[in-house]
Design an enzyme around this catalytic site. Sequence first.
Site, short mmCIF file in Angstrom:
data_model
loop_
_atom_site.label_atom_id
_atom_site.label_comp_id
_atom_site.label_asym_id
_atom_site.label_seq_id
_atom_site.Cartn_x
_atom_site.Cartn_y
_atom_site.Cartn_z
N LYS A 211 0.83 -1.21 0.00
CA LYS A 211 0.00 0.00 0.00
C LYS A 211 0.86 1.26 0.00
O LYS A 211 0.57 2.23 -0.68
CB LYS A 211 -0.84 -0.01 1.28
CG LYS A 211 -2.28 0.21 1.04
CD LYS A 211 -3.09 0.23 2.34
CE LYS A 211 -2.59 -0.64 3.43
NZ LYS A 211 -2.84 -0.25 4.77
N GLU B 47 -8.79 -2.10 15.71
CA GLU B 47 -8.19 -0.80 16.05
C GLU B 47 -8.24 0.20 14.89
O GLU B 47 -8.01 1.38 15.08
CB GLU B 47 -6.76 -0.95 16.57
CG GLU B 47 -5.78 -1.50 15.56
CD GLU B 47 -5.40 -2.94 15.87
OE1 GLU B 47 -6.23 -3.66 16.44
OE2 GLU B 47 -4.27 -3.32 15.52
N THR C 49 -11.84 -13.50 -7.14
CA THR C 49 -12.28 -12.15 -6.78
C THR C 49 -13.05 -12.10 -5.46
O THR C 49 -13.29 -11.02 -4.94
CB THR C 49 -13.20 -11.56 -7.88
OG1 THR C 49 -14.39 -12.36 -7.95
CG2 THR C 49 -12.50 -11.55 -9.23
N LYS C 50 -13.41 -13.27 -4.95
CA LYS C 50 -14.29 -13.27 -3.77
C LYS C 50 -13.72 -12.53 -2.55
O LYS C 50 -14.43 -11.74 -1.92
CB LYS C 50 -14.67 -14.72 -3.41
CG LYS C 50 -15.78 -14.84 -2.38
CD LYS C 50 -17.13 -14.43 -2.91
CE LYS C 50 -17.81 -15.58 -3.61
NZ LYS C 50 -19.07 -15.17 -4.27
N THR D 54 -11.83 -10.03 -2.43
CA THR D 54 -11.95 -8.58 -2.68
C THR D 54 -13.41 -8.14 -2.53
O THR D 54 -13.69 -7.10 -1.92
CB THR D 54 -11.44 -8.26 -4.10
OG1 THR D 54 -10.06 -8.63 -4.17
CG2 THR D 54 -11.57 -6.77 -4.42
N LYS E 23 -16.51 -8.71 -13.18
CA LYS E 23 -17.10 -9.22 -11.95
C LYS E 23 -16.76 -8.29 -10.77
O LYS E 23 -17.62 -7.94 -9.98
CB LYS E 23 -16.50 -10.60 -11.69
CG LYS E 23 -17.39 -11.56 -10.97
CD LYS E 23 -16.84 -12.94 -11.28
CE LYS E 23 -17.08 -13.94 -10.24
NZ LYS E 23 -16.28 -15.14 -10.48
N GLY F 3 22.76 0.71 14.70
CA GLY F 3 22.22 -0.35 15.54
C GLY F 3 22.31 0.04 17.00
O GLY F 3 22.91 1.06 17.36
N CYS G 26 26.49 5.68 11.66
CA CYS G 26 26.10 5.81 13.06
C CYS G 26 26.87 4.81 13.92
O CYS G 26 28.06 5.00 14.13
CB CYS G 26 24.59 5.69 13.19
SG CYS G 26 23.97 6.55 14.64
N HIS H 64 22.61 9.52 9.35
CA HIS H 64 22.03 8.52 8.46
C HIS H 64 21.82 9.10 7.05
O HIS H 64 20.71 9.54 6.73
CB HIS H 64 20.70 8.02 9.02
CG HIS H 64 20.86 7.18 10.25
ND1 HIS H 64 21.14 5.83 10.19
CD2 HIS H 64 20.83 7.50 11.57
CE1 HIS H 64 21.24 5.35 11.41
NE2 HIS H 64 21.08 6.34 12.27
N GLU I 269 21.46 7.61 4.35
CA GLU I 269 20.54 6.80 3.53
C GLU I 269 19.13 7.37 3.54
O GLU I 269 18.35 7.12 2.61
CB GLU I 269 20.54 5.35 4.03
CG GLU I 269 19.86 5.07 5.37
CD GLU I 269 20.74 5.30 6.59
OE1 GLU I 269 21.77 6.00 6.46
OE2 GLU I 269 20.39 4.81 7.69
N1 GLN Z 1 23.51 2.88 19.55
C1 GLN Z 1 24.24 4.01 19.07
C2 GLN Z 1 23.83 5.29 19.76
O1 GLN Z 1 22.78 5.38 20.33
C3 GLN Z 1 24.10 4.16 17.57
C4 GLN Z 1 22.71 4.44 17.13
C5 GLN Z 1 22.51 4.22 15.66
O2 GLN Z 1 23.31 3.54 15.03
N2 GLN Z 1 21.45 4.75 15.11
O3 GLN Z 1 24.55 6.25 19.71
#
Ligand code: GLN
Length: 549
Positions: A17, A148, A187-188, A190, A222, A353, A380, A521, A523
Amino acid sequence: MARFIFITGGVVSSLGKGLASAALGSLLQARGYSVRLRKLDPYLNVDPGTMSPFEHGEVFVTDDGAETDLDLGHYERFTGVAARKTDSISSGRIYQNVLDKERRGDYLGKTIQVIPHVTNEIKDFIRIGEDEVDFMLCEIGGTVGDIEGLPFFEAIRQFSQEKPAGDCIFIHLTLLPWIAAAGELKTKPTQHSVKELRSIGLAPDVLVCRAQTPIPPKEREKLALFCNVRPERVIAALDLNSIYEAPLVYHEEGLDQAVLDAFRISPAPRPNLDKWLDVADAVHNPDGEVRIAIVGKYTQLEDAYKSINEALTHGGIANRVKVRVEWIDAEVFEADDAPAKLEGFHGILVPGGFGERGTEGKINAARFARERKVPYLGICLGMQMAVIEAARNLLGIENAGSQEFDHEAKGGNARFEPVIFHMSEWVEGNRTIKRDVADDKGGTMRLGAYDAVLTPGSRVAEIYGDTDIAERHRHRYEVDIKYRERLEGCGVRFSGLSPDGRLPEIMELPDHPWFVGVQFHPELKSKPFDPHPLFRSFVEAAVRQSRLV
Ligand code: GLN
């Protein structure tokens, strides 16, 4: 004043979606209209910031610092319109707002109810900025029939009644399952899904049907008959090789035309799809392939690194190569034979991470990239790991680490010397923000766009073609600036700093073919038609590397 397009889903979830909404947004732009896309999510979390990436995929961060659903990433990548805090809302936030108002006494002693108080709150949200664009596209998360979701469906029903007739349309996205034994698209489901919608007062103007094969005329008729939709407004959504074909394929299927017809806009402006034709051409006709290893923790669910995956594809588009991404669990690199597993890659990316698990593996991966001169992009946490690696192996601080894994690091029994430390105070505009490690986990990070100043003549200044940049952040910990001089003495360069010079934003190794770590970040801001300079350059370095190995 905007016209409103509401996109709902039925039969099953995960039908795309968000992608359909984003592609429709880009098609309306191609016809000269301005658009904004919004996501209304029925879950009770206040925002997705606290949800596990394993469960909900990546958290997309906006310039203004909201932690939102990854669908906002699709919206930005397809339309180039920067999402805002006010483009994403959940039931949790709606109820929080209503309850805050109730506590403040704003409702003057009334009984608070779903209708009108919750539905009014939802309608107020939908209306924000309605005079800024030609079309506002609002996607409702989940599928029709979810308990919900009801207040949202009721709110958009009321909303369309309050607007002048013809200002709102409804698109319903469903699945036509293929039954091999019968050799038929069914189609049912849907029909039932539309019946469910109509029972709560909503009638779709356009049906978008995911299907494995084109919809035969008999089934189309249909669907039109039983769902009360014109046959030309039954749009097939077939599986794609690349999501970036979506605007072109939906256009061929007639989605944008069906939408403009539903609004009675005639004659419809002709679309200019050149941008998407160029993107599709680059995706379909690459001049080679590079292999990139992503060494991360959430590798079972690709959606956990959605934007990184997409930004690498964009870097491939910019260099006209196919980027083959291989996901490697960071814990694999904690073993002694780890380096062998990284042989043959043309680039190594360590993404963001949280938490200690897998970090020693990431540090090993950064070391491998540095020593073997393989292009490395650390994002990061991936930058923090590269700095720890340099502190341990170049500077000789054997127990260099991050305070994140060792909250005691400042005290006597610390396991690590905190080269990466918890930042408890920073400046935002002209305000000083203070945070404690023990604060709530929800929304307590450095979030959203912050400026950075790049060193003239550095690799990153050359990559960006500028020395003033703004990038999006989402983290609690920072490289401690007090190690700057010593690390720079061993070949690291901090080529990007916060404007006050206190926070390292970028590290690079000038003597390496391509080794860059960024605290932000990149990206999140990359687009297929406007690839992010760091991803463009990283993939270019991988192409050079591929000629060496
Ligand atoms: N865990 C790390 C921090 O909090 C890096 C966070 C992340 O990679 N977005 O600084």
